[in-house]
Write an enzyme that holds these catalytic residues in place. Structure first.
Site, PDB file in Angstrom:
ATOM      1  N   GLY A 187      -8.479  47.221  -8.889  1.00  0.00           N
ATOM      2  CA  GLY A 187      -8.216  46.400  -7.719  1.00  0.00           C
ATOM      3  C   GLY A 187      -7.783  47.442  -6.689  1.00  0.00           C
ATOM      4  N   CYS A 242      -7.941  51.461 -14.037  1.00  0.00           N
ATOM      5  CA  CYS A 242      -7.950  51.816 -12.595  1.00  0.00           C
ATOM      6  C   CYS A 242      -6.785  51.571 -11.630  1.00  0.00           C
ATOM      7  CB  CYS A 242      -9.248  51.377 -11.930  1.00  0.00           C
ATOM      8  SG  CYS A 242      -9.807  52.328 -10.469  1.00  0.00           S
ATOM      9  N   HIS A 293     -13.491  51.726 -15.240  1.00  0.00           N
ATOM     10  CA  HIS A 293     -13.810  50.302 -15.216  1.00  0.00           C
ATOM     11  C   HIS A 293     -14.611  49.915 -16.673  1.00  0.00           C
ATOM     12  CE1 HIS A 293     -12.085  48.614 -11.394  1.00  0.00           C
ATOM     13  NE2 HIS A 293     -12.312  50.060 -10.903  1.00  0.00           N
ATOM     14  N   GLU A 342     -14.807  47.211 -17.963  1.00  0.00           N
ATOM     15  CA  GLU A 342     -15.347  46.097 -17.840  1.00  0.00           C
ATOM     16  C   GLU A 342     -16.752  45.649 -17.274  1.00  0.00           C
ATOM     17  OE1 GLU A 342     -13.005  47.212 -15.984  1.00  0.00           O
ATOM     18  OE2 GLU A 342     -13.255  46.230 -13.925  1.00  0.00           O
TER      19      GLU A 342
HETATM   20  N1  GLN Z   1      -7.753  53.493  -5.505  1.00  0.00           N
HETATM   21  C1  GLN Z   1      -7.377  51.984  -5.735  1.00  0.00           C
HETATM   22  C2  GLN Z   1      -5.538  51.994  -6.127  1.00  0.00           C
HETATM   23  O1  GLN Z   1      -5.077  53.143  -6.165  1.00  0.00           O
HETATM   24  C3  GLN Z   1      -7.563  51.756  -7.318  1.00  0.00           C
HETATM   25  C4  GLN Z   1      -9.405  51.701  -7.142  1.00  0.00           C
HETATM   26  C5  GLN Z   1      -9.785  50.772  -8.415  1.00  0.00           C
HETATM   27  O2  GLN Z   1      -8.801  49.937  -9.112  1.00  0.00           O
HETATM   28  N2  GLN Z   1     -11.042  50.494  -8.502  1.00  0.00           N
HETATM   29  O3  GLN Z   1      -5.115  50.883  -6.201  1.00  0.00           O
END
Ligand code: GLN
Length: 203
Positions: A57, A89, A180, A182
């Site tokens: 996220g 992520c 990701h 998932e």
């Molecule tokens: N760039 C986002 C961050 O640093 C991570 C992106 C993602 O979770 N898809 O929070």
């Protein structure tokens, strides 16, 4: 795993931190393996789960909500009691000791330095076949504005690299990925996490 007792899946509950991000996709993957999945929206729910997923996220938004809903100390306690955590992520950014180029970092749980949005604008999102330690054939990984791990301490086991950059790693009870897992039908990365859950339950 051979020689190791299989866990009783019906007795295992995995929580997904439900403040922001790709929550439902994780939940579906958990349930597809016959485990119970719950969305964790209050800190007291942490005592009901055997493992926690910090989803992808936006880490800065998630951090604000972690503070707002009183999750910061409870999440640290959860990890300090060796409960398994999977950070994907933005979730990986949350657990890192340091974030490159800034003094802001969040949970300080894992000896990694993470670089955010690290693959550049032209590579906002992409897929790649990765060799992941512990998986016997390549894993198709989906990267979205992904971070990578710039450096690790000797406490950290590197599990996968992409173009020479570390994109998956493990330290004790914590597993992280830049990608990701998932967002594909392949559940093997989640199963790597469940091995950690299994091991912790055996302790
Ligand atoms: N760039 C986002 C961050 O640093 C991570 C992106 C993602 O979770 N898809 O929070």
């Amino acid at each position: 795993m051979e020689g190791r007792e299989q866990m009783d899946k019906s007795k295992v509950t995995i929580g997904v931190l439900g403040l922001q991000g790709a929550i439902n996709e994780h939940l579906q993957q958990i349930e597809s393996l016959g485990l119970k999945g719950i969305i964790v929206k209050r800190a007291d729910q942490l005592s009901d789960i055997d493992g926690l997923i910090l989803p992808g996220g936006e880490s800065t938004t998630m951090r604000k909500l972690i503070d707002h809903y009183g999750f910061l100390e409870p999440l640290k306690e959860f990890s300090n009691s060796r409960k398994p955590i999977l950070g994907t992520c933005a979730g990986m950014v949350l657990v890192a000791k340091d974030i490159s180029g800034t003094t802001d970092s969040h949970l300080h749980l894992m000896d990694i330095v993470v670089k955010r949005n690290a693959f550049g604008r032209q590579k906002e999102s992409f897929e790649a076949e990765l060799n992941v330690k512990g998986l016997n054939h390549p894993f198709r990984a989906v990267f979205i504005r992904a971070p990578y791990i710039e450096s690790v301490s000797d406490q950290v086991e590197v599990l996968a690299q992409y173009n020479g950059k570390i994109v998956a790693a493990k330290q004790n009870n914590i597993l992280v990925s830049s990608f990701h897992p998932e967002l594909t039908k392949d559940t093997r990365f989640l199963e790597l996490f469940l091995q950690i859950v299994n091991e912790q339950q055996a302790v």
